[in-house]
Write a protein that holds these residues in place. Structure first.
Motif, mmCIF file in Angstrom:
data_model
loop_
_atom_site.group_PDB
_atom_site.id
_atom_site.type_symbol
_atom_site.label_atom_id
_atom_site.label_comp_id
_atom_site.label_asym_id
_atom_site.label_seq_id
_atom_site.Cartn_x
_atom_site.Cartn_y
_atom_site.Cartn_z
ATOM 1 N N CYS A 148 41.829 45.387 46.257
ATOM 2 C CA CYS A 148 40.464 44.863 47.157
ATOM 3 C C CYS A 148 39.795 43.770 46.218
ATOM 4 C CB CYS A 148 39.514 46.137 46.987
ATOM 5 S SG CYS A 148 38.172 46.158 45.734
ATOM 6 N N THR A 190 37.625 43.003 44.310
ATOM 7 C CA THR A 190 37.264 42.994 42.842
ATOM 8 C C THR A 190 38.393 42.901 42.124
ATOM 9 O OG1 THR A 190 35.504 44.546 43.707
ATOM 10 C CG2 THR A 190 36.216 44.724 41.070
ATOM 11 N N HIS A 222 41.891 50.504 41.148
ATOM 12 C CA HIS A 222 40.620 51.235 40.909
ATOM 13 C C HIS A 222 40.704 52.078 42.439
ATOM 14 C CE1 HIS A 222 39.180 47.477 42.617
ATOM 15 N NE2 HIS A 222 38.296 48.366 43.279
ATOM 16 N N GLU A 223 41.647 52.099 43.378
ATOM 17 C CA GLU A 223 41.553 52.897 44.347
ATOM 18 C C GLU A 223 42.799 53.604 44.494
ATOM 19 O OE1 GLU A 223 40.842 49.996 47.700
ATOM 20 O OE2 GLU A 223 39.006 49.369 46.932
HETATM 21 ZN ZN LIG Z 1 37.465 47.969 45.356
#
Ligand SMILES: [Zn+2]
Ligand SMILES: [Zn+2]
Length: 371
Positions: free
Chosen positions: A59, A61, A83-84
């Motif tokens: 993403c 981020t 983080h996903e």
């Molecule tokens: Zn994210």
């Protein structure tokens, strides 16, 4: 989902073979320099779980982390972002009895320290010990190692059982959906019958559109600039889509809302020009919810917001146990994640995956990396 369902779902995986000592993992060696190397498989602490990663979403981020612009990331040369992620439980810390080896799980990125003022009221994405693993805080793939690897550990509080009818592609988007749901929670939650504008049909905006319809919102109006994403918004239940490159969004929103503006405006775009529109598109006495991050300061006529008696809310990430709510909506078929996964890359090709995300090559919505 009941404990019995979870047990019944994965009976064959009780005898998972022993986890290896070493794994392949992406490591950030410097700004823009990500390489896949061998790394020891992490060992779960007493209240942590080791997960064999099935896939990890990318993403915006991640681009900031990748460029070295994210605070509190571990040093270059050791840190694994991501983080996903989602996957299958491979080992349990000795205090963990909520899961068993072989369970499929999805995650939320943040696990708070559990002892500060904010964690005590469920605001763990605003943990006062943010970035301090010694005090128990972990934001996977941001302040501690994450999921662009074959294995990852996470605190048990940040894991959720994945219902059997959902795929790992759905699970990647459940993590994202928690952000919009937490924002709606912070902004009061009760949206039934309200006209809502969602700016930004990215993964957060698209999951928010679905959540709003599931929660009984009136008209959901989605504003974006790319036709393919607006088509997805419509497919996910948006009553109206507005392409801001072709139509003036202010005029369109006012005409759809009888000249009054929306009851609630949800900002998921992170585009610096959007806040300037807030006073015009929000109803007198309405609400604005900002869940996007901006690359710099933005312009907003705050006086106009006050004169119209508008409430302004912001929220960060997926706090308040809202990922659990996202799992429930997904299990009911009201939050469709897999349809947003447009691109898939092997872990070895992670640099190429990030190029595609950055350059929006091939109009990606959610790009996932499969270790
Ligand atoms: Zn994210
Ligand atoms: Zn805390």
């Amino acid at each position: 989902m009941s404990q019995t369902d979870r047990v019944a779902m994965t009976p064959e995986t009780q005898d998972t073979p022993d986890t290896p000592d070493s794994m392949r993992a992406a490591v950030l060696f410097g700004p823009g320099d990500i390489r896949v190397v061998d790394k020891p498989v992490p060992v779960p602490g007493p209240d942590e779980v080791l997960v064999r990663v099935a896939m990890c979403g990318t993403c915006g981020t991640d681009l900031k982390i990748f460029d070295g612009h994210f605070p509190q990331t571990p040093p270059f040369g050791a840190f694994t972002p991501g983080h996903e992620w989602t996957g299958t439980v491979a080992a349990l810390g000795r205090q963990v009895d909520e899961f068993k080896v072989g369970d499929r799980v999805c995650i939320e990125a943040h696990s708070g320290c559990g002892r500060c003022d904010n964690c005590l009221v469920g605001r763990y994405t605003a943990c006062l010990n943010y970035g301090n693993p010694a005090k128990g805080h972990r934001a996977t793939g941001m302040t501690v190692d994450g999921g662009f690897a074959q294995y990852a550990v996470h605190h048990v509080s940040a894991l959720y059982p994945l219902p059997s009818q959902l795929t790992f592609e759905d699970a990647v988007l459940i993590t994202t959906a928690g952000t919009g749901l937490y924002g709606l929670d912070v902004a009061g939650g009760y949206v039934a019958g309200q006209d809502v504008v969602v700016f930004g049909p990215g993964p957060v905006g698209l999951t928010t559109v679905q959540a709003l319809k599931a929660l009984g919102a009136g008209q959901v109006i989605c504003v974006g600039t790319r036709t393919s994403r607006l088509d997805l918004a419509r497919r996910f239940g948006a009553d109206h889509v507005i392409n801001a490159r072709e139509t003036d969004p202010v005029e369109s929103i006012l005409s759809l809302t009888g000249g009054e503006g929306a009851d609630l405006v949800v900002e998921c775009s992170g585009s610096v020009g959007i806040p300037a529109l807030f006073p015009q598109v929000t109803k007198r006495g309405g609400k604005i919810l900002v869940v996007a991050f901006y690359p710099g300061p933005v312009t907003l006529d705050l006086g106009a917001i006050v004169r119209k008696d508008i409430s302004l809310f912001t929220s960060r990430g997926e706090g308040g146990n809202n990922v659990k709510r996202a799992v429930a909506l997904a299990a009911q078929g009201k939050l469709r994640g897999a349809e947003m996964v447009t691109h898939r890359f092997a872990l070895d090709d992670i640099a190429e995956a990030f190029r595609v995300v950055r350059e929006r090559d091939g109009d990606p919505v959610k790009v996932v990396v499969v270790p």
